[in-house]
Every structure is written in C-alpha cells, then in structure tokens.
Design a protein around this motif. Structure first.
Motif, PDB file in Angstrom:
ATOM      1  N   GLY A 170       0.828  -1.211   0.000  1.00  0.00           N
ATOM      2  CA  GLY A 170       0.000   0.000   0.000  1.00  0.00           C
ATOM      3  C   GLY A 170       0.855   1.252   0.000  1.00  0.00           C
ATOM      4  O   GLY A 170       2.001   1.221   0.458  1.00  0.00           O
ATOM      5  N   ILE A 171       0.288   2.313  -0.531  1.00  0.00           N
ATOM      6  CA  ILE A 171       1.003   3.593  -0.545  1.00  0.00           C
ATOM      7  C   ILE A 171       0.113   4.672   0.064  1.00  0.00           C
ATOM      8  O   ILE A 171      -1.073   4.786  -0.277  1.00  0.00           O
ATOM      9  N   ILE A 172       0.710   5.454   0.967  1.00  0.00           N
ATOM     10  CA  ILE A 172       0.044   6.657   1.458  1.00  0.00           C
ATOM     11  C   ILE A 172       0.488   7.785   0.530  1.00  0.00           C
ATOM     12  O   ILE A 172       1.672   8.153   0.504  1.00  0.00           O
ATOM     13  N   TYR A 173      -0.452   8.281  -0.261  1.00  0.00           N
ATOM     14  CA  TYR A 173      -0.111   9.316  -1.236  1.00  0.00           C
ATOM     15  C   TYR A 173      -0.018  10.686  -0.549  1.00  0.00           C
ATOM     16  O   TYR A 173      -0.728  10.956   0.428  1.00  0.00           O
ATOM     17  N   ASP A 198      -5.884   2.440   8.038  1.00  0.00           N
ATOM     18  CA  ASP A 198      -7.073   1.583   8.164  1.00  0.00           C
ATOM     19  C   ASP A 198      -7.709   1.333   6.786  1.00  0.00           C
ATOM     20  O   ASP A 198      -8.085   0.207   6.451  1.00  0.00           O
ATOM     21  N   MET A 199      -7.795   2.404   5.980  1.00  0.00           N
ATOM     22  CA  MET A 199      -8.387   2.256   4.640  1.00  0.00           C
ATOM     23  C   MET A 199      -7.506   1.370   3.750  1.00  0.00           C
ATOM     24  O   MET A 199      -8.003   0.576   2.951  1.00  0.00           O
ATOM     25  N   LEU A 200      -6.190   1.506   3.905  1.00  0.00           N
ATOM     26  CA  LEU A 200      -5.280   0.659   3.126  1.00  0.00           C
ATOM     27  C   LEU A 200      -5.468  -0.807   3.495  1.00  0.00           C
ATOM     28  O   LEU A 200      -5.559  -1.679   2.622  1.00  0.00           O
ATOM     29  N   VAL A 201      -5.536  -1.065   4.800  1.00  0.00           N
ATOM     30  CA  VAL A 201      -5.701  -2.454   5.265  1.00  0.00           C
ATOM     31  C   VAL A 201      -7.005  -3.029   4.710  1.00  0.00           C
ATOM     32  O   VAL A 201      -7.054  -4.167   4.239  1.00  0.00           O
ATOM     33  N   ASP A 202      -8.030  -2.203   4.703  1.00  0.00           N
ATOM     34  CA  ASP A 202      -9.321  -2.658   4.186  1.00  0.00           C
ATOM     35  C   ASP A 202      -9.214  -3.027   2.695  1.00  0.00           C
ATOM     36  O   ASP A 202      -9.704  -4.064   2.260  1.00  0.00           O
ATOM     37  N   GLN A 203      -8.546  -2.169   1.933  1.00  0.00           N
ATOM     38  CA  GLN A 203      -8.361  -2.465   0.495  1.00  0.00           C
ATOM     39  C   GLN A 203      -7.590  -3.771   0.304  1.00  0.00           C
ATOM     40  O   GLN A 203      -7.919  -4.587  -0.554  1.00  0.00           O
TER      41      GLN A 203
END
Ligand code: SF4
Length: 334
Positions: free
Chosen positions: A158-161, A200-205
């Motif tokens: 995952g990447i935090i943009y 949290d949103m990344l983990v969900d994806q």
C-alpha cells in the motif's frame, strides 16, 4: 510506504509506528524535495552563485545541503551573494530591488510548489522584470513512484499518497498504480488521525483484495485536483527528464520552463560547467530515499552526521528521513 517527507515526520512525531500491529511495516519514501535534489544539480546552483553580479535566492533548507565539493552556505561564506527567501514573491522583490544584478531563484519541490513559481514568472513577464531567473529542479511524484515500483527493490502492499501534492494533481494520476501494480492507495492528510485513518483504509483495500485510490484527506483534495493551478503550470512548464538522488536520471519526472518562457531559465541563460559530481562519502541517502535502507543502517548516523554537522541532505532537511530519525528516533534505538 508513505511517499511524503511531511508524513514521515508526522508518523515519527506522533509515534504512529509503535501504535500499529506488527503485521504492518511502514517504509519512508522519496518525498523530501531537498533530499532528492541530485548533487549534480546542487553543483549547478553553487556554480551559478560563484558568477559575478548574480544573487541566488533560495529556501533556507537548501543552503546547508552539501554538493560535490561545496555548498551554498560555503559559497556565501566565500563571498557569493546567496539569500534566504520565504516565497517567490521575496525573490521577485529582490530582482526589482537589484536591477543591475541577475537574481536566480532555486526552484525545488514537487507539484505543490510549482504553481508559485509560475505565478512569479507571469508577474515578472507582466511587469517587464528582465533580471529574474529560475533554476528549475522541480519533480513529479507519479513518475517516480512508477520508477521505484519498476526497480523492484521494495515490495509494497500500500502507498500513502502525499496530501499537498494531491491537492494540486488530484488522485486520478495514481490510478495506474492500483490498476497495473495491484497496490492499495490512500491520499492522506497530516494529522495523526488522518494517517491512522489512511492506514485503516489501506488495510481494508488489501484485506478485501480491492486495491484502488481513495482520498482520506477530503478537506484538502479533490479527485480532479486544482484545475486552475494545473492550467497555470502547463502555461509555463513542460515535462522533462529530472535527476534524482539515489535513483538517477528519470525521463518525464521533472518540469522545465517551456520554449515561450525559456528566457527565465537560468540554465539556458548562464554558461556554467560544474564538472563531475560525487556523493558525500559514506552517505547512503540514496538507498534511504528508495526505501531500501533506514538511517539506522548508515554508519555515520548520529556520530559523524548530525543536524548540526550534516554529511548528506537527508540530515539537513526538516523532512529528511535521517533528521526525522535523529529527532524522534529514540524509540527505534536511534
Ligand atoms: Fe547520509 Fe547522514 Fe543520512 Fe548517513 S545519516 S545517510 S551520512 S544524511
């Protein structure tokens, strides 16, 4: 991986890494504009500073970054006219105040700062200011993300943009990362809760097997970005090859002044030959910027290299990984 140095600072400052379960490992990316400026480009700025009747204007961080053989700070100590400014407006005012000198602004940064450069150039054109120049080292985020992914040195889920960059370019330019690489992505703000929400949103994806590009930073970012700023940028700049510290020359990853505005381009206007460049001895800033190593793996960290006596740019910039580890890294044994 958080791409942006501002996120790295927030993550460390608020102890977010320690809050996360062991199944989540966070890496810092190349999003510190001072750090990614190549030594060869710094050498150009120093060579320009050494020319007669030239005033270099720059943001403060750049002053102490070592080039191959010198720094702007050293050039200043040796008599060059190097001035810290806080905005392009200050640089433009310096040009107005010194009509018999050539005033060069060192343009570093990502898509976030480019519009302010554009505004200064358009103003200079409008007001007939003919002694104002830009040394453009501007860089673009999505192409370098692609380069890092293609290098295959780090495996990312995952990447935090970046938040500020995305306020300009929007979230659409990252879509290829979800589509072609299957990597989850969230645009994040800079508050601790923004970052936790993004994780949290990344983990969900990832858990649902649905990588996409989401925006957690709704108060700052629209999917389409800032159309007015993007239009302004395309008026003055064109996409070009850029030199990245630790990565090298990457096509279509930078911005240079287009043909119409080339008279404001310092590199075209002045004849300089800074010679071959070299990296600071023992500095592993390059591999840190690629997410391959951490500052703690540098033998010079905290001993020879400190914020007071930085060896490499990652220790100079307030957004640099080494400076961040140094200031907040006690938790990590730094
Ligand atoms: Fe370079 Fe200093 Fe960081 Fe080591 S600690 S990588 S020498 S900036």
């Amino acid at each position: 991986m958080e791409f942006c140095g501002g996120h790295t600072v927030a993550i460390f400052k608020h102890g977010i890494r320690q809050l996360l379960p062991q199944t989540i490992e966070m890496l810092s990316g190349p999003g510190c504009p001072v750090c990614v400026t190549a030594s060869s480009d710094l050498d150009k700025a120093i060579a320009l500073a050494q020319l007669p009747n030239v005033i270099i204007t720059t943001f403060g961080d750049m002053l102490r970054v070592p080039g191959s053989y010198s720094s702007l700070q050293l050039a200043k100590a040796e008599g060059s006219d190097v001035r810290i400014v806080y905005s392009t407006q200050d640089a433009l005012q310096t040009a107005k105040d010194n009509p018999n000198k050539s005033v060069i602004f060192i343009g570093i940064g990502f898509e976030t700062t480019a519009p302010t450069i554009v505004a200064s150039i358009l103003q200079a054109e409008q007001e007939g200011i003919d002694n104002y120049y830009i040394l453009s080292f501007h860089k673009l985020c999505p192409p370098i993300m692609k380069t890092i992914l293609d290098m295959g040195e780090v495996r990312l889920d995952g990447i935090i943009y970046p938040g500020h960059v995305s306020a300009i370019i929007g979230s659409y330019p990252y879509q290829f990362i979800a589509d072609d690489y299957g990597i989850a992505g969230v645009v994040s703000g800079f508050e601790p809760l923004d970052i936790l929400l993004s994780v949290d949103m990344l983990v969900d994806q990832i858990e649902t097997g649905q990588p996409r590009v989401e925006i957690a930073y709704r108060r700052g970012v629209k999917p389409e970005g800032n159309k007015q700023a993007l239009e302004l940028m395309s008026t003055v700049f064109e996409v070009s090859t850029a030199n990245w510290r630790g990565i090298g020359s990457v096509p279509s990853s930078g911005l240079r002044l287009n043909q119409k505005y080339q008279r404001f381009d310092a590199e075209s206007r002045f004849d300089i030959n800074p010679g071959p460049s070299r990296e600071p001895e023992g500095c592993i800033c390059g591999s840190i910027l690629r997410g391959v190593t951490t500052p703690l793996e540098c033998k010079l960290f905290g001993k020879v290299c400190t914020p007071e006596y930085p060896v490499g740019p990652c220790m100079v910039s307030s957004e640099g990984s080494c400076a961040t580890y140094y200031h907040y890294g006690a938790y990590y044994g730094g």
